[in-house]
Design a protein around this motif. Structure first.
Motif, short mmCIF file in Angstrom:
data_model
loop_
_atom_site.label_atom_id
_atom_site.label_comp_id
_atom_site.label_asym_id
_atom_site.label_seq_id
_atom_site.Cartn_x
_atom_site.Cartn_y
_atom_site.Cartn_z
N THR A 68 49.51 4.24 35.14
CA THR A 68 48.29 4.59 35.87
C THR A 68 48.06 3.68 37.06
O THR A 68 47.10 3.87 37.82
N LEU A 85 39.70 8.60 36.91
CA LEU A 85 41.09 8.97 36.65
C LEU A 85 41.16 10.33 35.96
O LEU A 85 41.98 11.18 36.34
N LEU A 104 46.31 14.38 41.18
CA LEU A 104 47.31 13.32 41.35
C LEU A 104 48.67 13.78 40.86
O LEU A 104 49.70 13.58 41.52
N TYR A 118 47.20 4.98 40.43
CA TYR A 118 45.87 5.52 40.71
C TYR A 118 45.05 4.56 41.58
O TYR A 118 44.24 4.99 42.40
#
Length: 660
Positions: A384, A366, A373, A387
């Motif tokens: 998140t 991440l 992103l 993701y």
């Protein structure tokens, strides 16, 4: 699925070709297969179709530098991801037979085969096998009312040389994006905000009101405004006409709260639902490229995978070479069993003999991917969890899949989240259905072990006056805000004009569908899939199925403390029984709280102690540090608020301070 861009200089200034090429290059990921342009002189209505530096070799048109002239004040640009009719005939911008209509189109019209036959009966002829040509002839035949005949997802702009106007539209639910800037001197539109910002010379300024909605209410994509001043989005189910220097926007479709269906039994509802669901998946499988499916192990994605498997291998609705010997599925998994769904995924794979493709997102990954992103999303996002979806799209692209089926929309239609129970109880109470309310309370207590006090409070809150609900929710969200900033918007209530005029449950589902939940989820999915040149399809949002579900009695959505009642019934004998009966819910998630207090702790601290964060005009740094200390000490749970602080700072630094 593609990327579109266009500009109309109303002052008759010539199009800036270098900026035009640069803006389309910004969204090349949406369509790496081909590039095309249309240049128009809006005074004489002369139009010239041409190619760019990245155009496919087999398209026989002149290059843009050879045809450009200062008289051209209108331009349409297109990046193609070839999905239907892979031949050069599918090149865009595309015109109708006499060249009076030109279109750039992003999306799919799934019922294009049926519409083409209807148009042939009216005398229209077709040169391609694409849905794009169907839109052109449908507009020629039925005008702007053609939109109500389409079943699909779209964002398009159609230049009508006869009327010297631009007709733009977005699909009913906003599956596909459409952004624009209009200042009465020029109109610029694009599939992604970054292309508009790249072309224009406007200052990048954050929209403070939308930032407030994000920080205070956790809202995104709920308004025609975006996080950037001067850039708007065309709302779902709306069309836009630019004519004589003016913009006219209107809604062309909406759900009708008066449409109610009454059938004799649960079996009748189940039968009709399954017919619509199967047909929605069948038309969503129309493709000339490889197809796969997302599989989280939950009810929605598992239902799609199992029904898709039947359609692929029993009904043979897709050419075998596009599938292979097995349906390809893609899943996000974790080594931490608290967040891992592999036991449910494997159950579906055993039933369908589908191919497994697993990805394992990590906190380290991440941190490595967060800038990319954030760039692809254009605007802040809520957690998140997206993701995990990003990683799924990446492995799908690596396996050569270009179309991916997904279960988005089911939760907002069939009351898939726990807060919908509150609204259902409130519906039963407001209707005076006390025996049914007591049965639902009892079933919920048996499943979840809550007290009657909890049930009573949540039921009453769901039917409390809106003003009271707003005050309570605003108090929960207004953490860490700069007082000078928050005082400017303390009377701002984004849901003020949202009223479906139905029951508490239907009102809440409608709001989730059009404002508070689904629009943001669809933006995440579009940007994540397009980052890897994948077309994501969401059959639960087939408008026929949506209209049917909203017409159902509410006990077909929640019954005996089970959500998605009619879907569960329809999947008897289709899904593995443990999946069909699941009461828990996860989906594509990440261990966000674990990461934030563990592997990402130093990264978070670096953000909150940075010079940039100290200059953040929206947050009070001292308040944030105090709240963070309480959170880490276990005295307060910041929940998703923590991520919103982080992501706003990442977005502000990348998009506003650095300017890209």
């Amino acid at each position: 699925m593609c990327g579109i861009f266009g500009v109309w200089n109303i002052t008759k200034q010539p199009v800036d070709v270098q900026r035009l090429l640069g803006s389309l290059q910004k969204i090349r990921h949406r369509g790496p297969d081909d590039e095309g342009y249309l240049l128009v002189d809006s005074s004489s209505r002369e139009a010239a179709s041409c190619l760019g530096p990245d155009s496919a070799e087999h398209v026989k048109l002149p290059r843009i530098e050879r045809v450009f002239d200062s008289k051209f004040n209108v331009a349409l640009g297109f990046r193609r991801l070839s999905i239907l009719d892979l031949s050069p005939a599918g090149h865009q911008p595309m015109s109708n037979e006499d060249g009076s209509l030109w279109i750039v189109f992003n999306g799919e019209v799934y019922n294009y085969i049926e519409l083409r036959e209807e148009l042939k009966a009216l005398g229209y002829t077709f040169r391609t096998q694409s849905d794009t040509e169907v839109i052109l002839n449908a507009y020629d035949a039925w005008g702007v009312d053609c939109l109500n005949r389409f079943n699909g997802m779209w964002g398009f702009a159609l230049f009508d040389t006869r009327k010297n106007r631009l007709f733009c539209a977005r699909d009913r639910f906003g599956i596909k994006p459409f952004y624009y800037h209009f200042d009465r001197k020029r109109f610029i539109f694009a599939s992604e905000i970054k292309a508009i910002l790249d072309y224009s010379d406007m200052e990048r300024k954050p929209n403070d009101a939308i930032v407030y909605d994000y920080l205070n209410y956790a809202l995104m994509d709920h308004s025609e405004e975006t996080f950037f001043e001067s850039v708007n989005q065309l709302l779902p189910a709306h069309s836009l006409i630019l004519e004589n220097g003016n913009v006219y926007i209107q809604r062309y479709w909406d759900l009708n709260p008066e449409n109610k269906l009454s059938l004799a039994s649960d079996a009748d509802y189940e039968k009709r639902f399954l017919e619509l669901f199967e047909d929605a998946i069948r038309v969503h499988l129309r493709s000339d490229v490889a197809i796969g499916s997302c599989l989280s192990g939950g009810l929605d994605s598992s239902s799609i995978v199992c029904v898709t498997n039947k359609l692929l291998f029993s009904d043979r609705v897709v050419e075998p070479e596009l599938i292979g010997e097995q349906q390809k599925t893609f899943s996000s998994c974790f080594d931490d069993p608290r967040f891992d769904e592999r036991q449910h995924i494997e159950s579906v794979l055993t039933t369908t003999s589908a191919e497994r493709n697993y990805t394992f997102p990590t906190a380290q990954n991440l941190m490595e991917d967060i800038q990319r992103l954030t760039w692809h999303q254009d605007e802040p996002f809520g957690s998140t969890s997206i993701y995990a979806q990003w990683c799924v799209m990446r492995i799908a692209a690596q396996r050569g899949v270009r179309v991916l089926m997904d279960g988005q929309g089911s939760d907002e239609l069939l009351a898939g989240y726990h807060p919908y129970f509150d609204s259902y109880w409130g519906t039963l109470l407001s209707q005076g259905s006390f025996p049914a309310l007591l049965r639902e309370w009892s079933a919920y207590r048996n499943h979840y072990g809550v007290s009657y006090s909890y049930l009573f409070q949540h039921t009453l809150f769901s039917i409390a006056p809106k003003a009271f609900q707003r005050r309570v929710r605003a108090g929960r969200g207004a953490l860490g805000l700069n007082s000078a900033f928050s005082s400017r918007f303390q009377s701002r209530y984004p849901d003020e004009n949202m009223n479906f005029k139905s029951t508490p449950l239907s009102n809440r589902l409608y709001q989730a569908l059009v404002r508070s939940s689904l629009p943001a989820l669809l933006r995440y999915e579009d940007r994540n899939s397009m980052a890897y040149s994948i077309e994501a399809r969401v059959p639960f949002l087939d408008y026929r199925l949506v209209e049917f579900i909203f017409s159902l009695p509410e006990e077909q959505k929640i019954k005996n403390a089970q959500t998605k009642f009619v879907l569960r019934n329809s999947m008897k004998g289709v899904l593995p029984e443990p999946i069909r009966a699941r009461m828990d819910k996860m989906g594509f998630v990440t261990p966000e709280r674990v990461w934030m207090s563990g592997e990402l702790k130093n990264w978070v601290d670096d953000i909150f102690t940075s010079n940039s964060f100290a200059e953040n005009p929206y947050l009070d740094v001292s308040k944030v540090k105090t709240l963070m200390a309480d959170h880490r000490a276990g005295q307060r749970d910041l929940g998703s608020t923590l991520w919103r602080w982080i992501n706003l700072e990442l977005w502000r630094n990348q998009q506003i301070v650095q300017g890209d």
